[in-house]
Enzyme design. Sequence first.
Site, mmCIF file in Angstrom:
data_model
loop_
_atom_site.group_PDB
_atom_site.id
_atom_site.type_symbol
_atom_site.label_atom_id
_atom_site.label_comp_id
_atom_site.label_asym_id
_atom_site.label_seq_id
_atom_site.Cartn_x
_atom_site.Cartn_y
_atom_site.Cartn_z
ATOM 1 N N ASP A 1 -15.093 52.430 -30.326
ATOM 2 C CA ASP A 1 -16.009 53.358 -29.679
ATOM 3 C C ASP A 1 -16.707 54.160 -30.775
ATOM 4 O OD1 ASP A 1 -17.191 54.930 -27.630
ATOM 5 O OD2 ASP A 1 -15.639 56.440 -27.915
ATOM 6 N N LYS A 2 -17.784 54.848 -30.429
ATOM 7 C CA LYS A 2 -18.497 55.666 -31.416
ATOM 8 C C LYS A 2 -18.183 57.147 -31.252
ATOM 9 C CE LYS A 2 -22.600 57.120 -30.778
ATOM 10 N NZ LYS A 2 -22.397 58.586 -31.003
ATOM 11 N N GLY B 1 -21.214 53.726 -25.155
ATOM 12 C CA GLY B 1 -22.070 54.027 -24.017
ATOM 13 C C GLY B 1 -23.252 54.882 -24.397
ATOM 14 N N ASP B 2 -23.325 55.259 -25.676
ATOM 15 C CA ASP B 2 -24.397 56.128 -26.143
ATOM 16 C C ASP B 2 -25.696 55.346 -26.316
ATOM 17 O OD1 ASP B 2 -25.474 58.523 -26.862
ATOM 18 O OD2 ASP B 2 -23.933 58.993 -28.331
ATOM 19 N N ASP C 1 -12.811 54.053 -22.681
ATOM 20 C CA ASP C 1 -12.326 53.038 -23.625
ATOM 21 C C ASP C 1 -11.054 52.360 -23.141
ATOM 22 O OD1 ASP C 1 -14.366 53.771 -25.518
ATOM 23 O OD2 ASP C 1 -13.154 55.514 -26.045
ATOM 24 N N ARG D 1 -30.148 62.819 -40.144
ATOM 25 C CA ARG D 1 -31.113 62.530 -39.083
ATOM 26 C C ARG D 1 -32.257 63.533 -39.206
ATOM 27 N NH1 ARG D 1 -26.977 61.799 -34.091
ATOM 28 N NH2 ARG D 1 -28.865 61.343 -32.932
ATOM 29 N N ASP E 1 -11.167 56.869 -27.854
ATOM 30 C CA ASP E 1 -10.524 58.155 -27.579
ATOM 31 C C ASP E 1 -10.747 58.664 -26.161
ATOM 32 O OD1 ASP E 1 -13.268 58.748 -27.897
ATOM 33 O OD2 ASP E 1 -12.788 60.815 -28.418
ATOM 34 N N ARG F 1 -25.205 51.527 -24.917
ATOM 35 C CA ARG F 1 -25.452 51.668 -23.484
ATOM 36 C C ARG F 1 -24.607 50.700 -22.658
ATOM 37 N NH1 ARG F 1 -26.845 56.214 -21.217
ATOM 38 N NH2 ARG F 1 -28.730 57.157 -22.035
ATOM 39 N N GLU G 1 -30.451 69.110 -30.320
ATOM 40 C CA GLU G 1 -31.224 70.294 -29.972
ATOM 41 C C GLU G 1 -30.389 71.554 -30.106
ATOM 42 O OE1 GLU G 1 -33.242 69.998 -26.185
ATOM 43 O OE2 GLU G 1 -35.055 69.542 -27.309
#
EC number: 7.6.2.1
Length: 1193
Positions: free
Chosen positions: A421-422, A704-705, A848, A623, A844, A818, A525
């Site tokens: 996972d990320k 999922g990001d 997952d 970024r 985590d 995604r 943001e």
Amino acid sequence: MQVSGMPLLKVPFKKQTKVVFEDDESGPNTRALTRARKEQERHLQANNKEFNEKFEYVNNAIRTSKYNFFTFLPLNLFEQFQRVANAYFLFLLVLQLIPQVSSLSWYTTVVPLVLVLSMTGVKDAIDDMYRHESDKQLNNQPVLVLVNGMIKEEKWMNIKVGDIIKLQNNDSVTADVLLLSSSEPCSLTYIETAELDGETNLKVRQALTVTSNLGDNLEKLNTFKGEVRCEPPNNKLDEFKGILIYENEKYPLDNEKMLLRGCTIRNTDWCYGLVIYAGHDTKLMQNSGKTIFKRTNIDHLMNVLVFWIFLFLAGMCCILAIGHGIWDNQKGYYFQIYLPQKEKFSAPGVSTFLIFWSYLIILNTVVPISLYVSVEIIRLGNSFYINWDRKMFYIPYNTPAQAHTTTLNEELGQIQYVFSDKTGTLTQNIMVFIKCSINGRSYGDVYDMTGQKMEITEETEKVDFSYNKLADPKFSFYDKSLAEAVKKGDIMVHLFFLSLSLCHTVMSEEKEEGELVYQAQSPDEEALVTAARNFGFVFHSRTSETITVIEMGVTKVYKLLAILDFNNVRKRMSVIVQTPKGKVILFCKGADTIIWELLHSTCRFLQDVTMEHLDEFAGDGLRTLAVAFRELDEETFQRWSRKHYEASISLEDREEKLGLVYEEIEKDMMLLGATAIEDKLQDGVPETITILSKANINLWVLTGDKQETAVNIAYACNMLSDDMDDVFIINAKDSSMVLQELRSARNKMKPGSLLETDPVTAFLTRAKRKNFIMPEEVATGSFGLVINGHSLAHALEKNMEVELLRIACMCKSVICCRVTPLQKAQVVELVKKYKQVVTLAIGDGANDVSMIKAAHIGVGLSGQEGMQAVLASDFSFAQFRFLQRLLLVHGRWSYLRMCKFLRYFFYKNFAFTLVHFWYGFFSGFSAQTIYDEWFIAFYNLVYTSLPVLAMTLFDQDVNDLWSLRFPELYEPGQYNLYFNKKEFVKCIIYGIYSSLVLFFVPYGSTYNSVQSSGKDISDYQSFALIVQTSLLVVATVQVGLETAYWTTVNQFFIWGSLILYFSLMFLLYSDGLCLLFPHTFRFLGTARNSLIQPQVWLTILLTVVLCVLPVAVYRFLQMELLPTKVDKVLRKIHECMKYPLPPPPRVRLRRTSSRRSAYAFAHQYGFGALITSGKNMKSRAKFGFGDNFSSYK
């Protein structure tokens, strides 16, 4: 207030409409659906338990445990007897209960069998008790439920479909519920979905207007009798279809009206929801996968080998039984008086048949049950090493590494694919503003007195923000020159931070005076607004028409004229505000490649300077985001506002028309600078990924990001780089386009692979889809693959999954973004299906769990997203970086030790057992044992068990530091080189050779031999003593040869086993015991009479040398003539230990990349329309503009 003649610009919010369908013939009294029959449609009614109970919907109780009090014994025994060896020993036990067959007592098998079953059963019971405790804790959580017009506290497990529940701020959502009403305007509810998709961004849900009127009026809620018809339970997280029937009207329902289990309520005081799906029917549990019984590759191999051994054993028994039949016919008559049977069997076949089973019992030690006892002890010991490893203990969380299972340790040394996972696994879920460029000057670096750049550490002095009472104490910045520029009133610096404090869609909440809490849809943001806050430009609050900013201690109110929201095409957002002095200004932020095209021509020089800074920021993996502004005159803005209004009310192509209008105003801007945000990785992530890559371990990220965010992290982790030949992005909408893009990518990676002449293509054409193993393919360069969830759904179809796998396996890195939890599991299953590899999944969050369950090894991180992943995992710890130690140290050692143990165990038992086989030819095939019965009982249990256990619990070819420094040592486990069918055959051949030496050398040396006194020493008992003593010494020497790391424990057990053998031998063969128990202790004086003879010791020495010499010579020649890759590495390590190398320099991994990433634009559509509509604004006291705004009035 607004400028004369200028309308306030508001993007229309999507209105809810009532939809009236034709009457449906099926009504409330239709047949009840049962759980035994597949549910086609869900039908429920609020506040009507009798109606809902007809359908037998599951309640909200969750069960992840495998057993209960009544099912534990039968289910656990069923699982254990799936192991062929356990079933084999049960069969032997039955044979030993037959007196005519058994030559050994029944308890010699039943005791160790019960011991093995009991040990495994207790371990499984303890593991399941933890699951029961977890289920109990989850099911007993309190929730507020509406019962007979009153709010009552109830346990989660008792919630049922059709109940109305009340959720409060920061509550976890109990079940999948339809949002009815909330405390926010227009019944909006803010949620965080980290448990579902890993995203920490704030999302918004809105109830239907017809139900939002219910508010928190308990009487109205109690009389609410709405009916819901919707799709049956499924795993689609982003989709829901249904209708609400209320007061004879039908209203469409979609995912925007649903609160799913696993979400967390944020920034909302309260909300009410109608339970649609409960328990295992919820979308979270539908995605969680099924708990499976995991077994290692070695376990599967052992089943095959035990079957081979059984055939080998049956063959030996047949040979001996046939031999007995022949001998009995030819010579048996002369020995009738010595045979156990009083009369010879009338049928020759009966004696042969019984001898077959007698030998089956005697020779069963080729697979002794002590093997499985020892395997469990070794696995348990290696599990404790993981639990006790202080280098895997995370002090901030006070969290140790834990092995939740003891059956998978050696498989940690065979991993080839890691699925990660990320969010929360590779990253910390923290965005930090660390650098910026303003008006051509770079800020963020720290320099010493000589002008040299300093590395920022924990000891580096931070900027003091004590002058700002509203500063966030958690914010850190180290370049004091930026704070000084703010204090000096640098106009461009002030304008820069003013832009950051105004151009966003963040919501603020002041819990206590001076304590601001920001709720952002994107963490980027929030980081930017927090930076502006600390440097003196505090975003305080907003309404649909104003934004309040406290600038250097002075409160100012800016009128919000328009929000030009962003999407993934525009990659920028803008706000148009009117200052307290009446100026109209557009502030814009976005990707630099986009902003560059919109700047005024006079910014050329500033662009070049800022570009250099952006390149530097990008090289650090940050970024980046460009910031610009444009001052508008009233006439220009009035003209544009009218166009904007016309576009916003257009019924056709509204989005396209709005985009064109936005472009008209977003031009000729002046550049202010750029920001650099660090998406903070967990400590040591890039280094860990690099080490795993050197160990030939492939890492795939399944998240999922969003695509932009996932790709950013991949670059920051050095999974993707500019050095790659290409990075393929699969982003198609339909199957044909996905297939076309995949084949195009494969053709570029491996030219000619689309032709039928390509070997792999030809193989796949011939292969049967269900049984083949995908051959290895090598690409012509270095490639990466990025694929989103929609494309992945098509690529995982049966006709395309092999195509996806071919491409992915040739890539250096694979990023799936995604993706749903179920898709994560499907990707893991795809690799398991067509690749003969061991997989590991690490995550985590609850999203997952399905992936963790699907992989051979599941690792849970105890992070910020709850404990679901940890509870479902096989191993757990707190940081991703510990994975390298789990695999390269503990995994490699466990695999190495287990392989050494199995090779040794099979060897020593074949050597032990086959001596019986050779002896049968010299004993009339009478099933007589060659060894003393006490030696048979103690051989595996005492004499040879402790030395090999000491070796397999403490042995290590190199220590942990060398294991991490040379990841190449990990490769043999991936290809199972240390124990496989070939190695097993070698053990058999070596065991056969040793048994021949052990039998025939003593036989030849004692044949017709006499003592110096003239007495005969070629009797059965003396011969048995020589053979068994030689065997034990050979087995002990063999342990010494296998041991690479000598400890006091090894020395004690090796020498102790020999001392114990001779001590017990003299005791058991003593006159006292033999005279007291003549039928039990039959070797009267054998040890005393035999071991005083020099010939006996010379025979033992010759036997030991002949047995050990071949393996010693083989290993020496292999090391000198044909060294393996690991041999070469070990030789290099030994040289380094003699002449130590300097430690490798600790440098920060820096990716050299020209690619710059905007700040993720993590949400596809912003909150702009929602903000300007005013629907999310609670009623507030009106702000006064004060003296600073008097000129505007």
